[in-house]
Design an enzyme around this catalytic site. Sequence first.
Site, PDB file in Angstrom:
ATOM      1  N   CYS A  55      12.711  -7.885  12.070  1.00  0.00           N
ATOM      2  CA  CYS A  55      13.310  -8.705  11.022  1.00  0.00           C
ATOM      3  C   CYS A  55      12.316  -8.727   9.865  1.00  0.00           C
ATOM      4  CB  CYS A  55      13.547 -10.094  11.603  1.00  0.00           C
ATOM      5  SG  CYS A  55      14.396 -11.191  10.489  1.00  0.00           S
TER       6      CYS A  55
ATOM      7  N   CYS B 174       1.812  -4.099   8.363  1.00  0.00           N
ATOM      8  CA  CYS B 174       1.482  -2.718   8.034  1.00  0.00           C
ATOM      9  C   CYS B 174       0.099  -2.390   8.612  1.00  0.00           C
ATOM     10  CB  CYS B 174       1.477  -2.600   6.506  1.00  0.00           C
ATOM     11  SG  CYS B 174       0.794  -1.053   5.894  1.00  0.00           S
TER      12      CYS B 174
ATOM     13  N   CYS C  92       0.815  -1.234   0.000  1.00  0.00           N
ATOM     14  CA  CYS C  92       0.000   0.000   0.000  1.00  0.00           C
ATOM     15  C   CYS C  92       0.839   1.271   0.000  1.00  0.00           C
ATOM     16  CB  CYS C  92      -0.964   0.000   1.188  1.00  0.00           C
ATOM     17  SG  CYS C  92      -0.191   0.366   2.769  1.00  0.00           S
TER      18      CYS C  92
HETATM   19 ZN   LIG Z   1       0.596  -1.664   3.659  1.00  0.00          ZN
END
Ligand SMILES: [Zn+2]
Length: 169
Positions: A149, A126, A81
Amino acid sequence: MNRRQSLKWMIGLSVAPLTSRGIAWAGESAGSPLLKKSKSEWASLLQPAAYRVLFEEDTERPGSSPLDREKRDGIFVCAACYLPLFDSTKKYESGTGWPSFWQPLPGAVGSKTDFKLIYPRTEYHCTRCGGHQGHVFDDGPPPTGKRYCNNGVALKFVPRADKLPVLRT
Ligand SMILES: [Zn+2]
């Protein structure tokens, strides 16, 4: 401290331990990201390897991403995104073969515990699209002691001088 300030302070305290222990952000419910797309939509938008990591929680082979060796100054954005997730000033060489950071950008990632291996691990993703990025461990360098990581294929690098991409909608 007036009443409003003390209230803010108390709310701050009640949220902080949740996030630092890697439990889902207050207000965020797993599976309901801000940008909602079906898996088949994401599969049509992304390269297969990126799709598998981001939306099937796959892990790339260590050493396979050129971003592991990326040393330039800039921002790492979500490959799905384009939300900015990490700043290169928080990147370090962990020797693991995966791009590693000791801190994400504020509010950029949320996390949950997974049991894909026998022992529990804290995966993070995210906050905007819910795309899986990697796992966070407690063996990172100061000042946080954290090691984010990250799968390189789940990120895109944007040099500092370049314009950040417009968020995907
Ligand atoms: Zn995203």
